[in-house]
Design an enzyme around this catalytic site. Structure first.
Site, PDB file in Angstrom:
ATOM      1  N   CYS A   2      42.831  28.086  41.588  1.00 15.28           N
ATOM      2  CA  CYS A   2      42.410  27.995  40.199  1.00 15.28           C
ATOM      3  C   CYS A   2      41.843  26.594  39.997  1.00 15.28           C
ATOM      4  O   CYS A   2      42.596  25.613  39.993  1.00 15.28           O
ATOM      5  CB  CYS A   2      43.583  28.238  39.251  1.00 15.28           C
ATOM      6  SG  CYS A   2      43.126  28.128  37.500  1.00 15.28           S
ATOM      7  N   GLU A 114      35.974  31.930  39.049  1.00 21.76           N
ATOM      8  CA  GLU A 114      35.919  31.825  40.501  1.00 21.76           C
ATOM      9  C   GLU A 114      34.485  32.051  40.935  1.00 21.76           C
ATOM     10  O   GLU A 114      33.745  32.802  40.302  1.00 21.76           O
ATOM     11  CB  GLU A 114      36.867  32.847  41.157  1.00 21.76           C
ATOM     12  CG  GLU A 114      37.180  32.541  42.598  1.00 21.76           C
ATOM     13  CD  GLU A 114      37.796  31.159  42.789  1.00 21.76           C
ATOM     14  OE1 GLU A 114      37.028  30.230  43.154  1.00 21.76           O
ATOM     15  OE2 GLU A 114      39.004  31.001  42.571  1.00 21.76           O
TER      16      GLU A 114
END
Length: 271
Positions: A2, A114
């Site tokens: 993350c 992402e």
């Protein structure tokens, strides 16, 4: 992994969702659609109030800095590199094990970003014909629109170069726990996009479902065996992922337009 996420919910919304008992309106953060390491973020935690006679934990909404600085660190400079902690090893790593035992939190998010390398770019790269692979950003978020409750840790660090009454004498920092990305089919997504989260990246933030919130936040739970049971991935099929514009790749860009879904991945980045 993350490395960037979105967090736009207000303290009032978070108070209702998590049963917050204490938060300081002066610490209100603006909605942030491009949360990056070293930024201040909201964290939900159970902890006794400072200087209170009653030492029972109180559920609080606090502002922490993303990028954990261990209490024993000589300087805070390494915090920007410690934004993630692997769930599989968090109980044994010196930088995280104390926080894992007693200082756990939830980092509320709308979802996380992402970047995936498109199929055509990957094929060229394998053949040695491609230049720097072009990456398509995706936004990953709960399919039902609920809060993305990321498992986190927090830690206190004392800057010994400053006096006790200095506002920066104490740093409170945090890290996001990550786990292996799901290989099960996504709840929803574009037909020409990734079929699972693992198609985008091999890691993902550890999302805690509401039935685990109280146990995760309880500071009285310090037994590693009990805690590791809480690190199991959430049920599959709760997430959706969709392509977004490349503006999110620049941390200076911020706003709800960053999470606007594209009809399809941008040209040259198709899966």
């Amino acid at each position: 992994m993350c490395g960037r996420y979105a967090a736009s919910r207000s303290p009032e919304d978070l108070a209702g969702i998590f049963g917050i008992e204490r938060w300081d309106p002066e610490e209100t953060l603006e909605p942030d659609y491009n949360v990056a390491p070293t930024k201040e973020v909201y964290a939900v935690l159970d902890r006794p109030l400072k200087d209170a006679e009653d030492k029972e934990p109180v559920r609080q909404l606090r502002r922490l800095t993303w990028g954990l600085v261990p209490s024993w660190a000589k300087t805070p400079e390494g915090g920007a590199r410690m934004i993630n902690a692997r769930a599989e090893t968090v109980h044994e790593k010196p930088s995280y094990r104390r926080a894992f035992a007693a200082r756990r939190c939830i980092l509320p998010a709308d979802g996380y970003y992402e970047w995936a390398t498109g199929k055509q770019e990957r094929e060229l790269e394998v053949e040695g014909k491609g230049k720097r692979a072009r990456k398509q950003p995706y936004f990953v978020t709960p399919a039902d629109g609920s809060v993305f409750a990321m498992a986190g840790l927090y830690e206190f660090w004392r800057d010994k170069t400053l006096p006790d009454d200095h506002p920066r004498a104490w740093w409170v920092t945090c890290s996001v726990l990550t786990t292996e990305a799901e290989t099960a089919p996504l709840a929803a997504g574009p037909d020409d996009g990734p079929r699972s989260l693992s198609d985008i990246h091999p890691r993902m933030p550890l999302m805690l479902t509401p039935d685990r919130w109280d146990a995760w936040l309880d500071p009285a739970r310090t037994d590693p065996d009990q805690l590791t049971d809480l690190l199991a991935p959430p049920p599959a099929g709760l997430m959706r992922a969709f392509p977004i514009g490349t503006a999110v790749s620049n941390v200076r860009n911020n706003g709800p337009e960053l999470v606007k879904e594209l009809a399809a991945p941008e040209e040259g980045t198709l899966f």
